[in-house]
Design a protein around this motif. Sequence first.
Motif, mmCIF file in Angstrom:
data_model
loop_
_atom_site.group_PDB
_atom_site.id
_atom_site.type_symbol
_atom_site.label_atom_id
_atom_site.label_comp_id
_atom_site.label_asym_id
_atom_site.label_seq_id
_atom_site.Cartn_x
_atom_site.Cartn_y
_atom_site.Cartn_z
ATOM 1 N N LEU A 1 26.070 22.529 10.385
ATOM 2 C CA LEU A 1 26.851 21.319 10.135
ATOM 3 C C LEU A 1 28.166 21.364 10.893
ATOM 4 O O LEU A 1 28.531 22.393 11.448
ATOM 5 N N SER A 2 28.861 20.252 10.886
ATOM 6 C CA SER A 2 30.212 20.206 11.434
ATOM 7 C C SER A 2 31.089 19.445 10.449
ATOM 8 O O SER A 2 30.586 18.717 9.583
ATOM 9 N N GLU A 3 32.387 19.618 10.575
ATOM 10 C CA GLU A 3 33.302 18.908 9.691
ATOM 11 C C GLU A 3 33.110 17.403 9.798
ATOM 12 O O GLU A 3 33.195 16.683 8.809
ATOM 13 N N LYS A 4 32.814 16.926 10.992
ATOM 14 C CA LYS A 4 32.614 15.499 11.184
ATOM 15 C C LYS A 4 31.389 14.998 10.411
ATOM 16 O O LYS A 4 31.401 13.901 9.855
ATOM 17 N N GLN A 5 30.334 15.794 10.370
ATOM 18 C CA GLN A 5 29.141 15.392 9.630
ATOM 19 C C GLN A 5 29.423 15.230 8.140
ATOM 20 O O GLN A 5 28.766 14.445 7.473
ATOM 21 N N GLU A 6 30.379 15.979 7.644
ATOM 22 C CA GLU A 6 30.711 15.878 6.220
ATOM 23 C C GLU A 6 31.213 14.491 5.847
ATOM 24 O O GLU A 6 31.184 14.112 4.679
ATOM 25 N N THR A 7 31.674 13.730 6.840
ATOM 26 C CA THR A 7 32.160 12.377 6.563
ATOM 27 C C THR A 7 31.022 11.371 6.462
ATOM 28 O O THR A 7 31.246 10.217 6.105
ATOM 29 N N LEU A 8 29.808 11.758 6.769
ATOM 30 C CA LEU A 8 28.652 10.855 6.733
ATOM 31 C C LEU A 8 28.062 10.761 5.331
ATOM 32 O O LEU A 8 26.867 10.941 5.124
ATOM 33 N N LEU A 9 28.880 10.478 4.368
ATOM 34 C CA LEU A 9 28.432 10.345 2.990
ATOM 35 C C LEU A 9 28.087 8.893 2.714
ATOM 36 O O LEU A 9 28.720 7.985 3.246
ATOM 37 N N PRO A 10 27.101 8.635 1.877
ATOM 38 C CA PRO A 10 26.759 7.243 1.589
ATOM 39 C C PRO A 10 27.891 6.537 0.845
ATOM 40 O O PRO A 10 28.616 7.167 0.070
ATOM 41 N N LEU A 11 28.012 5.277 1.096
ATOM 42 C CA LEU A 11 28.994 4.469 0.377
ATOM 43 C C LEU A 11 28.648 4.455 -1.105
ATOM 44 O O LEU A 11 27.471 4.480 -1.483
ATOM 45 N N LYS A 12 29.664 4.402 -1.951
ATOM 46 C CA LYS A 12 29.445 4.392 -3.408
ATOM 47 C C LYS A 12 28.528 3.241 -3.828
ATOM 48 O O LYS A 12 27.691 3.402 -4.695
ATOM 49 N N ASP A 13 28.688 2.065 -3.182
ATOM 50 C CA ASP A 13 27.835 0.925 -3.518
ATOM 51 C C ASP A 13 26.365 1.249 -3.266
ATOM 52 O O ASP A 13 25.490 0.954 -4.070
ATOM 53 N N TRP A 14 26.084 1.861 -2.110
ATOM 54 C CA TRP A 14 24.713 2.202 -1.763
ATOM 55 C C TRP A 14 24.186 3.306 -2.677
ATOM 56 O O TRP A 14 23.017 3.306 -3.062
ATOM 57 N N GLU A 15 25.036 4.258 -3.001
ATOM 58 C CA GLU A 15 24.645 5.339 -3.904
ATOM 59 C C GLU A 15 24.196 4.766 -5.247
ATOM 60 O O GLU A 15 23.199 5.199 -5.822
ATOM 61 N N ALA A 16 24.906 3.778 -5.751
ATOM 62 C CA ALA A 16 24.554 3.145 -7.024
ATOM 63 C C ALA A 16 23.221 2.416 -6.930
ATOM 64 O O ALA A 16 22.390 2.470 -7.843
ATOM 65 N N ILE A 17 22.964 1.757 -5.803
ATOM 66 C CA ILE A 17 21.695 1.044 -5.607
ATOM 67 C C ILE A 17 20.536 2.031 -5.564
ATOM 68 O O ILE A 17 19.496 1.824 -6.194
ATOM 69 N N VAL A 18 20.711 3.112 -4.832
ATOM 70 C CA VAL A 18 19.666 4.134 -4.733
ATOM 71 C C VAL A 18 19.414 4.766 -6.098
ATOM 72 O O VAL A 18 18.263 4.944 -6.518
ATOM 73 N N ALA A 19 20.475 5.088 -6.823
ATOM 74 C CA ALA A 19 20.325 5.681 -8.153
ATOM 75 C C ALA A 19 19.562 4.743 -9.083
ATOM 76 O O ALA A 19 18.671 5.164 -9.832
#
Length: 140
Positions: free
Chosen positions: A112-130
């Motif tokens: 991994l790289s530090e930059k990849q750590e920023t590729l987190l899903p948006l909270k809105d999308w996380e809620a939809i997936v959940a």
Amino acid sequence: MRGEPYQSDMFCAEVKNYSQPGGQGTHFDEFLAKCYVAAQIQHHLSDHFMWITWSPFRANSWSTLSSADQVEAAVLQHRSRVFGTDDLDEARKLLDPELARSVAARLWLIVLSEKQETLLPLKDWEAIVAAELTRREGSW
């Protein structure tokens, strides 16, 4: 894990958030020996073995790090802990090549790289997936 073909699989991971390669090769060999033992005792988290790092190591042999030969070499290197013997010939007799192949097949090398750590899903999308996973499977 989620999603086919890994749905409900379990994994063991070792994480090395190093900025430089350092002693990762030594730690990696120890990790492989531990994976062999986990597979040998059919540990419940041994569907997959993940080595996660932020700094590549052993670049000249990268393509062989997840090979059965590498697993075997690591197990023999740590034979006193794995087999309880310092005798190399005795350890070779105790080593199970099929188990080493199985461990190698389950091994993941993730850089991994530090930059990849920023590729987190948006909270809105996380809620939809959940919500969708809960609807389909009954739990998030």
